[in-house]
Design a protein around this motif. Structure first.
Motif, mmCIF file in Angstrom:
data_model
loop_
_atom_site.group_PDB
_atom_site.id
_atom_site.type_symbol
_atom_site.label_atom_id
_atom_site.label_comp_id
_atom_site.label_asym_id
_atom_site.label_seq_id
_atom_site.Cartn_x
_atom_site.Cartn_y
_atom_site.Cartn_z
ATOM 1 N N ALA A 2 59.638 -3.961 16.896
ATOM 2 C CA ALA A 2 59.551 -2.699 17.631
ATOM 3 C C ALA A 2 60.716 -1.770 17.317
ATOM 4 O O ALA A 2 60.703 -0.606 17.711
ATOM 5 C CB ALA A 2 59.492 -2.962 19.136
ATOM 6 N N GLY A 3 61.734 -2.276 16.648
ATOM 7 C CA GLY A 3 62.890 -1.454 16.303
ATOM 8 C C GLY A 3 63.831 -1.216 17.471
ATOM 9 O O GLY A 3 64.599 -0.260 17.458
ATOM 10 N N LEU A 4 63.788 -2.086 18.473
ATOM 11 C CA LEU A 4 64.659 -1.944 19.637
ATOM 12 C C LEU A 4 65.999 -2.621 19.388
ATOM 13 O O LEU A 4 66.191 -3.330 18.403
ATOM 14 C CB LEU A 4 63.982 -2.559 20.861
ATOM 15 N N ASN A 5 66.912 -2.423 20.314
ATOM 16 C CA ASN A 5 68.247 -2.995 20.232
ATOM 17 C C ASN A 5 68.178 -4.512 20.405
ATOM 18 O O ASN A 5 67.414 -5.027 21.217
ATOM 19 C CB ASN A 5 69.117 -2.368 21.327
ATOM 20 N N VAL A 6 69.008 -5.243 19.678
ATOM 21 C CA VAL A 6 69.036 -6.700 19.742
ATOM 22 C C VAL A 6 69.518 -7.186 21.110
ATOM 23 O O VAL A 6 69.252 -8.315 21.506
ATOM 24 C CB VAL A 6 69.930 -7.264 18.615
ATOM 25 N N ALA A 7 70.189 -6.342 21.871
ATOM 26 C CA ALA A 7 70.659 -6.729 23.198
ATOM 27 C C ALA A 7 69.503 -7.139 24.107
ATOM 28 O O ALA A 7 69.690 -7.941 25.027
ATOM 29 C CB ALA A 7 71.443 -5.586 23.831
ATOM 30 N N TRP A 8 68.305 -6.630 23.847
ATOM 31 C CA TRP A 8 67.141 -7.039 24.643
ATOM 32 C C TRP A 8 66.858 -8.528 24.461
ATOM 33 O O TRP A 8 66.431 -9.202 25.399
ATOM 34 C CB TRP A 8 65.908 -6.221 24.268
ATOM 35 N N THR A 9 67.111 -9.050 23.299
ATOM 36 C CA THR A 9 66.911 -10.480 23.066
ATOM 37 C C THR A 9 67.930 -11.291 23.852
ATOM 38 O O THR A 9 67.590 -12.318 24.448
ATOM 39 C CB THR A 9 67.036 -10.804 21.562
ATOM 40 N N LEU A 10 69.184 -10.835 23.881
ATOM 41 C CA LEU A 10 70.210 -11.533 24.666
ATOM 42 C C LEU A 10 69.893 -11.490 26.154
ATOM 43 O O LEU A 10 70.056 -12.483 26.863
ATOM 44 C CB LEU A 10 71.583 -10.932 24.384
ATOM 45 N N LEU A 11 69.437 -10.346 26.629
ATOM 46 C CA LEU A 11 69.057 -10.218 28.032
ATOM 47 C C LEU A 11 67.915 -11.175 28.363
ATOM 48 O O LEU A 11 67.947 -11.864 29.383
ATOM 49 C CB LEU A 11 68.638 -8.773 28.334
ATOM 50 N N THR A 12 66.944 -11.238 27.489
ATOM 51 C CA THR A 12 65.805 -12.125 27.709
ATOM 52 C C THR A 12 66.230 -13.584 27.701
ATOM 53 O O THR A 12 65.735 -14.384 28.501
ATOM 54 C CB THR A 12 64.737 -11.893 26.622
ATOM 55 N N SER A 13 67.145 -13.943 26.818
ATOM 56 C CA SER A 13 67.578 -15.343 26.749
ATOM 57 C C SER A 13 68.268 -15.766 28.043
ATOM 58 O O SER A 13 68.013 -16.854 28.553
ATOM 59 C CB SER A 13 68.489 -15.566 25.558
ATOM 60 N N GLY A 14 69.116 -14.924 28.584
ATOM 61 C CA GLY A 14 69.755 -15.241 29.857
ATOM 62 C C GLY A 14 68.761 -15.291 30.998
ATOM 63 O O GLY A 14 68.817 -16.172 31.862
#
Length: 104
Positions: free
Chosen positions: A67-79
């Protein structure tokens, strides 16, 4: 057969390289939460749930990249997945999907 294709395995290794840290974070958080709160009586079930959470985070990470979004969304999801657990995430996502369908 995808497992015989070298491109398949290259893609798997690339995904693990890019999202390995977040997968490990999810696994550790999930496992500790399960063992501390005693949700799963068996160690094998605890390991399986933590592994499923890590795989879910890898899928989210691949979707975030696509989707071209920021990688921080993956970190947020992992937590989020690590602390709440797979069952709670499933319940919340089901409620969200039901509201989306009802709103249309």
């Amino acid at each position: 057969m995808p497992e015989k294709s070298p491109e398949f395995w290259a893609g798997v290794l690339l995904a693990l390289r890019e999202h390995g840290l977040t997968m490990m974070l999810t696994f550790v958080l999930s496992y500790l939460r399960i063992r501390l709160y005693g949700d799963q009586p068996s160690i094998l079930r605890s390991l399986l749930e933590a592994s499923v959470g890590a795989l879910l985070v890898m899928i989210v990470g691949l979707a975030v990249n696509a989707a071209g979004l920021n990688v921080a969304w993956t970190l947020l999801t992992s937590g989020f997945i690590g602390i709440l657990g797979i069952d709670q995430v499933r319940v919340l996502s089901k409620r969200w999907a039901e509201r989306q369908v009802e709103g249309r």
